[in-house]
Motif scaffolding. Structure first.
Motif, short mmCIF file in Angstrom:
data_model
loop_
_atom_site.label_atom_id
_atom_site.label_comp_id
_atom_site.label_asym_id
_atom_site.label_seq_id
_atom_site.Cartn_x
_atom_site.Cartn_y
_atom_site.Cartn_z
N SER A 1 1.72 -4.27 -5.22
CA SER A 1 1.89 -2.85 -4.91
C SER A 1 3.12 -2.61 -4.04
CB SER A 1 0.66 -2.32 -4.17
OG SER A 1 -0.51 -2.52 -4.93
N LEU A 2 3.73 -1.46 -4.25
CA LEU A 2 4.71 -0.93 -3.32
C LEU A 2 3.93 -0.06 -2.33
CD1 LEU A 2 7.49 -0.08 -2.20
CD2 LEU A 2 7.60 1.64 -4.04
N PHE A 3 4.00 -0.41 -1.06
CA PHE A 3 3.20 0.25 -0.03
C PHE A 3 4.13 1.00 0.91
CE2 PHE A 3 0.30 0.73 3.51
CZ PHE A 3 -0.95 0.82 2.91
N VAL A 4 4.14 2.33 0.79
CA VAL A 4 4.99 3.18 1.62
C VAL A 4 4.12 3.74 2.74
CG1 VAL A 4 6.52 5.17 1.69
CG2 VAL A 4 6.38 3.77 -0.39
N THR A 5 4.49 3.44 3.98
CA THR A 5 3.68 3.91 5.10
C THR A 5 4.56 4.23 6.29
OG1 THR A 5 1.71 3.43 6.42
CG2 THR A 5 3.26 1.63 6.11
N CYS A 6 3.94 4.75 7.33
CA CYS A 6 4.67 5.18 8.52
C CYS A 6 5.08 3.97 9.35
CB CYS A 6 3.78 6.12 9.35
SG CYS A 6 4.61 6.86 10.77
N ASP B 1 11.48 -1.72 -11.09
CA ASP B 1 12.25 -2.30 -12.18
C ASP B 1 12.41 -3.81 -12.06
OD1 ASP B 1 12.48 0.16 -13.25
OD2 ASP B 1 14.56 0.52 -12.64
N LYS B 2 12.48 -4.32 -10.83
CA LYS B 2 12.71 -5.75 -10.64
C LYS B 2 11.39 -6.51 -10.44
CE LYS B 2 14.94 -9.59 -9.59
NZ LYS B 2 15.64 -10.36 -10.63
N LEU B 3 10.52 -5.97 -9.57
CA LEU B 3 9.29 -6.69 -9.22
C LEU B 3 8.10 -6.31 -10.10
CD1 LEU B 3 9.53 -6.53 -5.32
CD2 LEU B 3 10.25 -8.38 -6.84
N ASP B 4 8.22 -5.25 -10.87
CA ASP B 4 7.15 -4.82 -11.78
C ASP B 4 5.81 -4.62 -11.06
OD1 ASP B 4 8.80 -4.77 -13.99
OD2 ASP B 4 8.40 -6.86 -14.52
N VAL B 5 5.83 -3.91 -9.94
CA VAL B 5 4.57 -3.66 -9.23
C VAL B 5 3.65 -2.82 -10.10
CG1 VAL B 5 5.62 -3.83 -6.94
CG2 VAL B 5 5.51 -1.60 -8.09
N ARG B 6 2.34 -2.99 -9.88
CA ARG B 6 1.36 -2.27 -10.70
C ARG B 6 0.96 -0.94 -10.09
NH1 ARG B 6 -3.74 -5.35 -12.35
NH2 ARG B 6 -4.01 -5.57 -10.09
N SER B 7 1.26 -0.74 -8.81
CA SER B 7 0.86 0.52 -8.18
C SER B 7 1.83 0.86 -7.06
CB SER B 7 -0.56 0.42 -7.63
OG SER B 7 -0.63 -0.47 -6.54
N VAL B 8 1.86 2.15 -6.74
CA VAL B 8 2.64 2.65 -5.61
C VAL B 8 1.67 3.41 -4.71
CG1 VAL B 8 4.58 4.05 -4.84
CG2 VAL B 8 4.71 2.84 -7.03
N VAL B 9 1.64 3.04 -3.43
CA VAL B 9 0.69 3.62 -2.49
C VAL B 9 1.47 4.31 -1.37
CG1 VAL B 9 -1.23 3.16 -0.91
CG2 VAL B 9 -0.94 1.77 -2.98
N VAL B 10 1.03 5.52 -1.03
CA VAL B 10 1.56 6.22 0.14
C VAL B 10 0.42 6.31 1.15
CG1 VAL B 10 2.61 8.31 1.04
CG2 VAL B 10 3.15 7.54 -1.29
N CYS B 11 0.69 5.84 2.36
CA CYS B 11 -0.37 5.79 3.38
C CYS B 11 0.08 6.51 4.64
CB CYS B 11 -0.73 4.34 3.70
SG CYS B 11 -2.03 4.17 4.94
N GLY B 12 -0.65 7.58 4.99
CA GLY B 12 -0.44 8.26 6.26
C GLY B 12 -1.47 7.82 7.27
N HIS B 13 -1.48 8.47 8.44
CA HIS B 13 -2.43 8.05 9.47
C HIS B 13 -2.70 9.20 10.43
CE1 HIS B 13 0.48 7.65 12.84
NE2 HIS B 13 1.34 7.49 11.83
N SER B 14 -3.77 9.10 11.18
CA SER B 14 -4.14 10.13 12.15
C SER B 14 -3.23 10.03 13.37
CB SER B 14 -5.60 9.96 12.56
OG SER B 14 -5.81 8.71 13.19
N GLY B 15 -3.10 11.14 14.08
CA GLY B 15 -2.30 11.16 15.31
C GLY B 15 -0.84 10.83 15.09
#
Length: 738
Positions: free
Chosen positions: A556-561, A607-621
């Motif tokens: 997964s590509l994991f996009v987070t704060c 395109d290069k790593l062929d990840v199966r999912s993309v996740v966006v993760c936020g958080h409280s506060g």
């Protein structure tokens, strides 16, 4: 749901339930208890009236003073062997005195509040005791079934079978086999017919046939009415040690059976409106019943699980049912004593043989086999059958404890070469002096001068084991070798050097691995953390990293704060190489390719790593969301960056459905905005050409998460809703896509 402290309902509300539910239930239990109570008395060699007295006292006294509203007490097959032995040694009057002593002990048990301690007896021992009792009852009653007398020991019962077969009474045998056939076949009858208790039908049919068929059978003996049969206890003549032992045995067996019955009834409480059993009060009530039963010439009393479950299934709601059942037995025994005298002994023998065999449950044997306790089960049954119940219980408990001790202290010790890295010695389990022979044998495999990694995954470490390890390490280093310690267990070498041995809590290991640093003025936390990693985790990481040394294949590509409180690999239970992580302020994905870093990450991941999912993760506060909401102006590049989140703020203010769902779930305003921001970033991702191509061509999944710091829970966020994530994994196809 009711609790132990709730007030009982008023009498005015109880009376309709009593008439509608408890009265019919009491009649059903009465019909089940009557033949069994008589049969158990006959099997124990006690007066027939003793079984009826015990049923009356168990229903009324234990029902009134006990801690359970639905348990039914009375004479029980599990005490037949002990009572028969007491009668043979001391006579019936002295056995009544022993019953009173057992009742007094039960009252002390209840007052001492140790009831739940009795539940700590290994279930395999309890099951084996009951099975042994069943074997003894069946062996004794086989002789009665054939017109003979029950013998005092199982061995005599077995060796006496040839003689009994040669002198069988055909009338008794026919009646006994008929009862067995009815009891076994009753379950195949229609449901409406099965509402009549099978024991009652079997005994009534057998008794009636003795008047129709030309057979001669022996009937039970009952002189006078139940009141005429009342007897008072007498002090035994000598043998007080044996008397005390029998009283303790009766008290323990009756208490354990009562408590196990209480647990079974409580498990069925969803089917009724009763409170949970007060186990200590229940023992006091049982003790009082045994004292009264012994005082007036009755058998020992215990809660009987079959009758108790029958009471529940019959619809009982209050303790009135069990008390009324005792009253019906009293009325029957006084008014219909002639009916009791007509019951054939062979009919009761057939009934007791079935009861005895039913105490041997194949499910318990299979469970003992699966759990590795079959030896304990078999040994306990053998001792109960051929010696006595108390010795069988003690042998079973001793074997169960020995097996438990062996399982707890068992330790795995291995020494093996590791290609290109010397030798690895692993110790896993509770490391005590009992492991020293195995440890010495394994360490002898290590050649002098070798490089050794000593891996300790132990939860207990005593001084003998500590000294043995230290001596070997010292000697191996003297021989030119090296030893590297890797300690992954809860017990550590440093702690064992000075203090007394203690079992290390597993929770400590998790706290050590997951808890944040505590800033001090004396140490560099990064250096200290690396040192702890080398000491405790590097060795575990090494084989996993070795697999990844030639490249990465993240899922997964994991996009987070960038917030330091979010640790992606912890909240997703992932390891190295699983997440291709991108972090920035506010977990933003600028639209229109306005950020080259984020753009490069998307292209490389998809395109290069062929990840199966993309996740966006936020958080409280989130500080970024707070600054966005207040429209804070800092005059720095932070203002330019947060401008990418302006669409999220606008959507939030116009009433985004995610914000409404978050508000309904109790989240604060800033956290609502944070969830809306995740939803908006998902929409931005779905419009990106690279991402859209991945979704269409490879089925890439887009998903949103929100980490609530206060509760450490992760919430699922979609483009228009939020949802709790179950603690059960779902297939990837079920994940929400945008």
């Amino acid at each position: 749901m009711s609790t132990d402290t709730e007030r009982p309902p008023r009498m005015s509300s109880r009376f309709p339930d009593l008439i509608r539910h408890d009265l019919p239930a009491s009649l059903v239990v009465f019909l089940v208890s009557l033949p069994l109570s008589i049969g158990i008395a006959v099997a124990a060699g006690a007066p027939v009236a003793a079984g009826l007295i015990a049923a009356v006292v168990g229903g009324t006294i234990a029902g009134l003073f006990g801690g359970s509203t639905l348990q039914v007490s009375g004479p029980t097959a599990s005490l037949t062997v002990v009572v028969a032995e007491a009668i043979n040694q001391f006579g019936w009057a002295a056995t009544c005195f022993i019953t009173m002593l057992a009742g007094g002990l039960q009252i002390l048990f209840g007052l001492s509040r140790i009831a739940r301690g009795a539940l700590a007896i290994a279930p395999v021992v309890v099951h084996a005791m009951l099975a042994g009792i069943g074997v003894v009852i069946a062996l004794q009653q086989v002789h009665v079934l054939m017109g003979g007398k029950s013998l005092s020991s199982s061995w005599d019962s077995i060796t006496g079978l040839p003689h009994q077969l040669a002198s069988v009474h055909l009338g008794d045998l026919f009646i006994g086999l008929l009862v067995i056939a009815i009891l076994v076949g009753w379950r195949r009858m229609p449901a409406a017919v099965r509402r009549i208790p099978a024991p009652l039908v079997a005994v009534v049919v057998a008794t009636g046939l003795t008047y129709v068929l030309p057979v001669t059978v022996e009937h039970i003996t009952l002189n006078g009415t139940l009141l005429d049969e009342l007897r008072f206890p007498q002090l035994p003549h000598g043998g007080w040690a044996t008397v005390a032992l029998m009283a303790v045995t009766i008290a323990l067996i009756a208490s354990v059976e009562t408590l196990l019955s209480a647990v079974a009834v409580d498990r069925m409480r969803r089917e009724n409106a009763t409170r949970r059993t007060d186990l200590d009060r229940e023992l006091i009530g049982q003790g009082a019943a045994n004292m009264v039963s012994g005082l007036i010439g009755g058998l020992p009393v215990a809660a009987v699980i079959v009758r108790s479950i029958t009471n529940v299934k019959a619809g009982a709601r209050t303790r009135a049912s069990t008390m009324l059942h005792g009253l019906w037995i009293l009325l029957f025994s006084v008014a219909l004593v002639e009916v009791v005298r007509q019951i054939p002994k062979a009919a009761l023998a057939g009934l007791l043989i079935v009861v005895g065999i039913q105490l041997i449950k194949l499910a318990h044997i299979r469970r003992a086999q699966r759990s590795g306790d079959l030896f304990v089960y078999a040994a306990t049954v053998f001792v109960v059958v051929f010696w006595n119940l108390l010795l069988g219980m003690l042998v079973g408990l001793a074997l169960a404890f020995a097996l438990l001790l062996w399982r707890v202290v068992r330790v795995s010790v291995t020494a093996e070469p590791v290609a290109g890295r010397g030798w690895r010695v692993s110790v896993d389990g509770s490391f005590t002096f009992l492991a020293l022979p195995k440890l010495t044998a394994e360490l002898a495999k290590v050649p002098p001068g070798a490089d050794v990694t000593l891996e300790l995954t132990v939860d207990f470490l005593d001084h003998a084991a500590y000294d043995a390890i230290q001596e070997w390490v010292h000697q191996h280093r003297e021989d030119g070798g090296t030893v590297e310690f890797v300690e992954m267990g809860a017990a550590r070498m440093a702690d064992a050097a000075d203090g007394r041995p203690v079992r290390g809590p597993s929770r400590h290991m998790l706290n050590e691995a997951l808890s944040p640093w505590r800033r001090t003025a004396h140490t560099d936390p990064v250096v200290a953390g690396v040192a702890a990693y080398h000491r405790g985790h590097k060795h575990v990481m090494r084989p996993h990293m070795d697999v990844l040394r030639h490249g990465q294949e993240p899922d997964s590509l994991f996009v987070t704060c960038a917030d330091s409180r979010i640790v992606p690999n912890i909240i997703t239970s992932s390891g190295p190489g699983d997440l291709f992580t991108v972090r920035n302020i506010g977990n933003l994905i600028p639209a229109g390719r306005k950020d080259s870093s984020m753009e490069a990450a998307l292209i490389y991941a998809l395109d290069k790593l062929d990840v199966r999912s993309v996740v966006v993760c936020g958080h409280s506060g989130c500080g970024a969301m707070e600054a966005l909401h207040s429209e804070l102006v800092t005059g720095s590049d932070l203002d330019h960056w947060l401008a990418h989140a302006r669409p999220s703020l606008d959507r939030f203010r116009h009433g985004h459905p995610v914000a409404e769902a978050a508000a309904a779930a109790g989240f604060a305003t800033i956290d609502q905005l944070g969830m809306v921001n995740v939803a908006v970033q998902l929409e931005t991702l779905s419009a990106h050409p690279v991402v859209r191509r991945g979704v269409e061509e490879r089925g890439v999944v887009l998903s949103g998460l929100f980490f609530d710091i206060a509760t450490a829970r992760v919430v699922e966020v979609t483009v228009d809703a939020i949802a709790e994530i179950d603690d059960i994994a779902r297939p990837i196809e079920a994940l929400p896509a945008c």
